[in-house]
Design an enzyme around this catalytic site. Structure first.
Site, PDB file in Angstrom:
ATOM      1  N   TYR A  34      -3.041   3.546   2.934  1.00  0.00           N
ATOM      2  CA  TYR A  34      -2.892   3.854   4.358  1.00  0.00           C
ATOM      3  C   TYR A  34      -4.078   4.635   4.897  1.00  0.00           C
ATOM      4  CZ  TYR A  34      -1.344   6.538   8.411  1.00  0.00           C
ATOM      5  OH  TYR A  34      -1.280   7.149   9.637  1.00  0.00           O
TER       6      TYR A  34
ATOM      7  N   TYR B 289       0.839  -1.201   0.000  1.00  0.00           N
ATOM      8  CA  TYR B 289       0.000   0.000   0.000  1.00  0.00           C
ATOM      9  C   TYR B 289       0.873   1.250   0.000  1.00  0.00           C
ATOM     10  CZ  TYR B 289       0.952   0.578   5.042  1.00  0.00           C
ATOM     11  OH  TYR B 289       1.556   0.757   6.262  1.00  0.00           O
ATOM     12  N   CYS B 290       0.290   2.352  -0.489  1.00  0.00           N
ATOM     13  CA  CYS B 290       0.890   3.678  -0.355  1.00  0.00           C
ATOM     14  C   CYS B 290      -0.094   4.532   0.430  1.00  0.00           C
ATOM     15  CB  CYS B 290       1.241   4.274  -1.710  1.00  0.00           C
ATOM     16  SG  CYS B 290      -0.177   4.533  -2.821  1.00  0.00           S
ATOM     17  N   PHE B 291      -0.055   5.848   0.263  1.00  0.00           N
ATOM     18  CA  PHE B 291      -0.904   6.684   1.111  1.00  0.00           C
ATOM     19  C   PHE B 291      -2.383   6.509   0.801  1.00  0.00           C
ATOM     20  CE2 PHE B 291      -2.929  10.770   2.289  1.00  0.00           C
ATOM     21  CZ  PHE B 291      -2.770  10.652   3.662  1.00  0.00           C
TER      22      PHE B 291
END
Length: 369
Positions: free
Chosen positions: A124, A94-96
């Protein structure tokens, strides 16, 4: 290929491994258990791309990102992602927000390593919001009871003995008093909130609908309790734990002197550990000098210095009882007695440790949800 997921609940219930591809500065502000940071860009690269995005738009920022992460650097990061994916075939990345960064990592893994690896949709931010709502829902829907008592009466031991408790101090890695610091650092605020929410989630999944908490202030070291929970704690029923003064002194001696010295020495070595432990106790006492008053502080500080000298020389801890007894009689007990006056109408049971544990277990059995 496994599908990208929005099953946030299952990710946390099953302790699914997660690969966080955000920059280190983002990761250290807050992440999740069972997560490792394998960034697409480091902090400086992220800052440059962010500036480009603001000044020139998305396409220019993407182009700059590809320029910054290429060649040997790209190969190095790809190897780290590949190693994680192979070691954790049930994991996700995952990223932001689950957007470009996680999609780029997915693409590169597929194109250059032949690995299809799914991402968390929403990233996130979605995971964080899910955990925030988990705590809020528990405050709205569940029954809570607090364990209170004088310093050293063993509240933490009661919390540890119950399967429906939430260990706030454990999640904060701090004992919650002026002397509450541990040998290892506290988690970031967001990490603390996430750990607490996951604990709530797992216990509710097991059918727990009634939680036991230690009666805490809003701040546990440097960690703040979630506002909704703290506000609720101002009205929750209270169970008051009692113990003899001598037993409280011995418990504090064990926890804050004998065991904590060992903890510091395990973390930084014997010689440096004792020095750090000694400095910690003296700094903690100095931290309440204004509340103690100058004369009282000087008297207790002198006893503490003598106690540390004896402990360092031959391991004796007997003199430590002097400053512990003084703090309890002259500071902590009067303070707790004053605070208890405003809570007296909420006390529904009083007893020793065995009685309190028995009462709380019976309470849970009668009102499980």
């Amino acid at each position: 290929m496994r599908d990208n997921t929005q099953h946030y609940r299952e990710l946390f219930l099953d302790d699914i491994p997660l690969m966080d591809v955000r920059a280190p500065v983002e990761y250290h502000k807050g992440a999740f258990p069972n997560t490792v940071n394998r960034p697409l860009m480091n902090d400086i690269e992220r800052q440059k791309v962010g500036t480009s995005y603001k000044q020139h738009g998305q396409q220019a920022a993407i182009a700059l990102g590809h320029e910054l992460v290429c060649g040997a650097l790209k190969a190095e990061r790809l190897a780290a992602w590949k190693a994680f994916a192979e070691a954790n075939p049930n994991g996700y990345l995952y990223c932001f927000r689950g957007g470009l960064r996680s999609q780029i990592v997915q693409q590169w893994l597929k194109q250059d390593a032949g690995i299809d690896y799914p991402r968390v949709i929403g990233g996130y931010k979605a995971l964080r919001n899910f955990l925030f709502e988990t705590t809020r829902a528990a405050v709205d829907e569940c029954d809570f009871v607090l364990v209170g008592g004088l310093t050293g009466c063993g509240k933490t031991e009661v919390i540890a003995a119950l399967d429906n408790s939430l260990d706030l101090e454990g999640h904060a890695n701090h004992r919650g008093s002026s002397f509450g610091r541990r040998a290892t650092p506290q988690p970031a605020q967001i990490d603390f909130e996430n750990r607490l929410a996951i604990d709530i989630l797992k216990k509710r999944h097991r059918g727990v609908g009634q939680f036991v908490l230690e009666d805490e202030g809003r701040i546990v070291g440097s960690c703040s309790l979630p506002l909704e929970l703290y506000q609720g704690m101002q009205g929750y029923p209270l169970v008051w734990l009692e113990d003899a003064f001598e037993q409280r002194v011995e418990r504090i001696l064990r926890d804050y002197v004998i065991d904590l010295r060992s903890e510091f020495e395990r973390v930084v070595g014997v010689e440096e550990g004792f020095a750090a432990f000694s400095a910690y106790l003296q700094k903690s006492l100095a931290g309440i000098v204004k509340r103690l008053g100058g004369e009282r502080y000087q008297r207790l500080a002198a006893i503490l210095v003598q106690a540390l000298e004896e402990q360092g020389r031959d391991g004796s801890v007997d003199t430590h009882r002097g400053w512990i007894e003084g703090l309890l009689k002259e500071y902590y007990d009067p303070m707790y007695a004053f605070q208890r006056q405003s809570k007296e109408d909420r006390v529904e049971f009083r007893g020793n440790q065995a009685e309190v544990i028995g009462y709380l277990r019976q309470r849970q059995a009668l009102r499980p949800s």
